[in-house]
Scaffold this motif. Sequence first.
Motif, PDB file in Angstrom:
ATOM      1  N   ARG A 260       0.834  -1.204   0.000  1.00 21.73           N
ATOM      2  CA  ARG A 260       0.000   0.000   0.000  1.00 21.73           C
ATOM      3  C   ARG A 260       0.871   1.258   0.000  1.00 21.73           C
ATOM      4  N   ALA A 261       1.952   1.258   0.784  1.00 22.64           N
ATOM      5  CA  ALA A 261       2.839   2.420   0.829  1.00 22.64           C
ATOM      6  C   ALA A 261       3.539   2.629  -0.505  1.00 22.64           C
ATOM      7  N   ARG A 262       4.006   1.536  -1.100  1.00 24.90           N
ATOM      8  CA  ARG A 262       4.659   1.659  -2.408  1.00 24.90           C
ATOM      9  C   ARG A 262       3.688   2.197  -3.454  1.00 24.90           C
ATOM     10  N   SER A 263       2.485   1.661  -3.477  1.00 21.63           N
ATOM     11  CA  SER A 263       1.505   2.097  -4.467  1.00 21.63           C
ATOM     12  C   SER A 263       1.124   3.558  -4.278  1.00 21.63           C
ATOM     13  N   SER A 264       1.091   4.023  -3.029  1.00 21.76           N
ATOM     14  CA  SER A 264       0.661   5.392  -2.758  1.00 21.76           C
ATOM     15  C   SER A 264       1.627   6.440  -3.288  1.00 21.76           C
ATOM     16  N   ILE A 265       2.908   6.052  -3.458  1.00 21.23           N
ATOM     17  CA  ILE A 265       3.874   7.035  -3.958  1.00 21.23           C
ATOM     18  C   ILE A 265       4.381   6.719  -5.367  1.00 21.23           C
ATOM     19  N   GLU A 266       4.040   5.541  -5.897  1.00 24.83           N
ATOM     20  CA  GLU A 266       4.660   5.085  -7.141  1.00 24.83           C
ATOM     21  C   GLU A 266       4.334   5.975  -8.330  1.00 24.83           C
ATOM     22  N   PHE A 267       3.118   6.426  -8.449  1.00 23.73           N
ATOM     23  CA  PHE A 267       2.703   7.151  -9.649  1.00 23.73           C
ATOM     24  C   PHE A 267       2.379   8.624  -9.379  1.00 23.73           C
ATOM     25  N   ILE A 268       2.785   9.130  -8.239  1.00 22.83           N
ATOM     26  CA  ILE A 268       2.488  10.510  -7.904  1.00 22.83           C
ATOM     27  C   ILE A 268       3.477  11.462  -8.582  1.00 22.83           C
ATOM     28  N   GLY A 269       3.026  12.637  -8.952  1.00 25.85           N
ATOM     29  CA  GLY A 269       3.900  13.637  -9.550  1.00 25.85           C
ATOM     30  C   GLY A 269       4.726  14.337  -8.497  1.00 25.85           C
ATOM     31  N   ARG A 270       5.916  14.756  -8.875  1.00 26.81           N
ATOM     32  CA  ARG A 270       6.796  15.363  -7.878  1.00 26.81           C
ATOM     33  C   ARG A 270       6.220  16.668  -7.344  1.00 26.81           C
ATOM     34  N   GLY A 271       5.515  17.432  -8.191  1.00 28.43           N
ATOM     35  CA  GLY A 271       4.920  18.678  -7.726  1.00 28.43           C
ATOM     36  C   GLY A 271       3.905  18.447  -6.630  1.00 28.43           C
ATOM     37  N   GLU A 272       3.048  17.461  -6.818  1.00 25.75           N
ATOM     38  CA  GLU A 272       2.047  17.143  -5.799  1.00 25.75           C
ATOM     39  C   GLU A 272       2.702  16.666  -4.525  1.00 25.75           C
ATOM     40  N   MET A 273       3.755  15.850  -4.643  1.00 28.42           N
ATOM     41  CA  MET A 273       4.428  15.356  -3.457  1.00 28.42           C
ATOM     42  C   MET A 273       5.093  16.488  -2.683  1.00 28.42           C
ATOM     43  N   VAL A 274       5.730  17.420  -3.381  1.00 30.28           N
ATOM     44  CA  VAL A 274       6.396  18.530  -2.707  1.00 30.28           C
ATOM     45  C   VAL A 274       5.385  19.386  -1.959  1.00 30.28           C
ATOM     46  N   ARG A 275       4.215  19.607  -2.564  1.00 25.59           N
ATOM     47  CA  ARG A 275       3.204  20.457  -1.924  1.00 25.59           C
ATOM     48  C   ARG A 275       2.724  19.882  -0.597  1.00 25.59           C
ATOM     49  N   ASP A 276       2.690  18.567  -0.497  1.00 25.36           N
ATOM     50  CA  ASP A 276       2.209  17.942   0.735  1.00 25.36           C
ATOM     51  C   ASP A 276       3.249  16.976   1.282  1.00 25.36           C
ATOM     52  N   LEU A 277       4.520  17.367   1.186  1.00 23.44           N
ATOM     53  CA  LEU A 277       5.608  16.465   1.552  1.00 23.44           C
ATOM     54  C   LEU A 277       5.547  16.002   3.010  1.00 23.44           C
ATOM     55  N   PRO A 278       5.344  16.888   3.991  1.00 26.30           N
ATOM     56  CA  PRO A 278       5.308  16.399   5.380  1.00 26.30           C
ATOM     57  C   PRO A 278       4.274  15.304   5.612  1.00 26.30           C
ATOM     58  N   ALA A 279       3.109  15.416   4.975  1.00 25.28           N
ATOM     59  CA  ALA A 279       2.064  14.396   5.152  1.00 25.28           C
ATOM     60  C   ALA A 279       2.504  13.065   4.559  1.00 25.28           C
ATOM     61  N   TYR A 280       3.103  13.083   3.378  1.00 24.73           N
ATOM     62  CA  TYR A 280       3.588  11.843   2.772  1.00 24.73           C
ATOM     63  C   TYR A 280       4.670  11.201   3.632  1.00 24.73           C
ATOM     64  N   LEU A 281       5.563  12.026   4.159  1.00 21.69           N
ATOM     65  CA  LEU A 281       6.648  11.490   4.972  1.00 21.69           C
ATOM     66  C   LEU A 281       6.126  10.888   6.272  1.00 21.69           C
ATOM     67  N   ARG A 282       5.189  11.559   6.913  1.00 26.17           N
ATOM     68  CA  ARG A 282       4.606  11.006   8.143  1.00 26.17           C
ATOM     69  C   ARG A 282       3.901   9.681   7.874  1.00 26.17           C
TER      70      ARG A 282
END
Length: 324
Positions: A260-282
Motif C-alpha cells: 500500500r505504501a509503495r503504491s501510494s507514492i509510485e505514480f504521484i507527480g513530484r509537484g504534488e508530493m512537494v506540496r504535501d511532503l510532510p504528510a507523505y513522509l509522516r
Amino acid sequence: MTLARNADSLYWIGRYVERADDMARILDVAVQQLLEDATVDTDSMARHVLAVLGFQRADDTACTVWSLVDGVAYDRASAESLVGLIRTARENARGAREVISSEMWECLNATYMGLDDAERRARLLGPHAFLTYIKERAAMFAGLTDATLSHDVGYSYLIVGRSIERIDMTVRLLMSRAAYRPDALSWMSLLVAAGAQDTYIRAYRGAVDTEHVVEFMMLDRLFPRSVFHSLRVAERHLAELDNRPDRVGAQSTALTLLGRARSSIEFIGRGEMVRDLPAYLRSVQETCRAVSESIAAEHFHVEPYVTWTDTGLVYDYVSHGRKP
C-alpha cells in the motif's frame, strides 16, 4: 522457537547496522557544516540534528559540536548511540552464530573491538575519523552479507530489516529539510548524507532544487537508498517469507502495508508530493512502525522468556536491546 529467535536476531542485525551507518552519515555532514560555517547557530542546529536522529535532550544547557558528537557517537551508556548500536548488533549476532557466516560475525566483532581505538584517533584528528570508521565497517558488513550468507530465509529477514531502517532514516532526513528551518541541512548536504550526491548530479545534470531532490530521494527506481527502491526491496523479500497460499487477501498484514505504501507514492507527480511532503513522509514513517510491529507478531511470535529468581519462576519479556 529457536528459528523465530534467529529470524528476530537477523532482522534486528540488519536494522541496527543500517541505523549506525545512516546516523554516522548524517552526523558527519552536520558536524562538517557546524565546523566550517560560522554563521550557523550551533545550539539550534545541534538540537535539530538530535531531533532528526530521535534523541531527547535531558537538560537546557547549550549544545556544542563536541556534546553532539559525544552523545550520538561515543556514549557507552546509551543503546541509541553509535557505540550502543554496534554493541547490540554484535550481541544479536552472537546469539545467531549458527545462521550467519563466520565472516559476518568476525566483521561485527572486530568492529566492536576497534571502537576504543577509533574513538581515540577521532579525539585527536576530529570526529570524521570515527564516523568514517563506522561507515566503512557497515559497508564491509553489507558486502560480506551479500557475498557469504546463503540467500535463504535468514538473508531475507536481514534485508527486510535493513530496508525498513533505510526507509525510516531517509524519511527522517527529508522531514528535517521539509520544515525549511534555517538550521536544517541544505539539499546538497542531505544528498551527501545519503551518499546520493554523485548519482543525483549525473541524473539531473547538477540542478539542485527542491522538486528534483524530493523526486530522487522518494521515487527513484534505481538508487538503493530511495524510499521507493527500499520499499520494493522490503516487499520482495517479505513476500518470499510469506508462506500463505497465493490467493486474494491471503498475504500478511506487513506485506499489505508495504504494498500500500509503495503504491501510494509510485505514480504521484513530484509537484504534488512537494506540496504535501510532510504528510507523505509522516505516512511512510507510520507505515515503517506498523510493518515492524506486524513482522514481530506474525514472524517472530514474541513470547515471555522464563527466568529464575530467588522466589521461583517469573516471566519477563526480554527485548535484547530491540526497539521499533
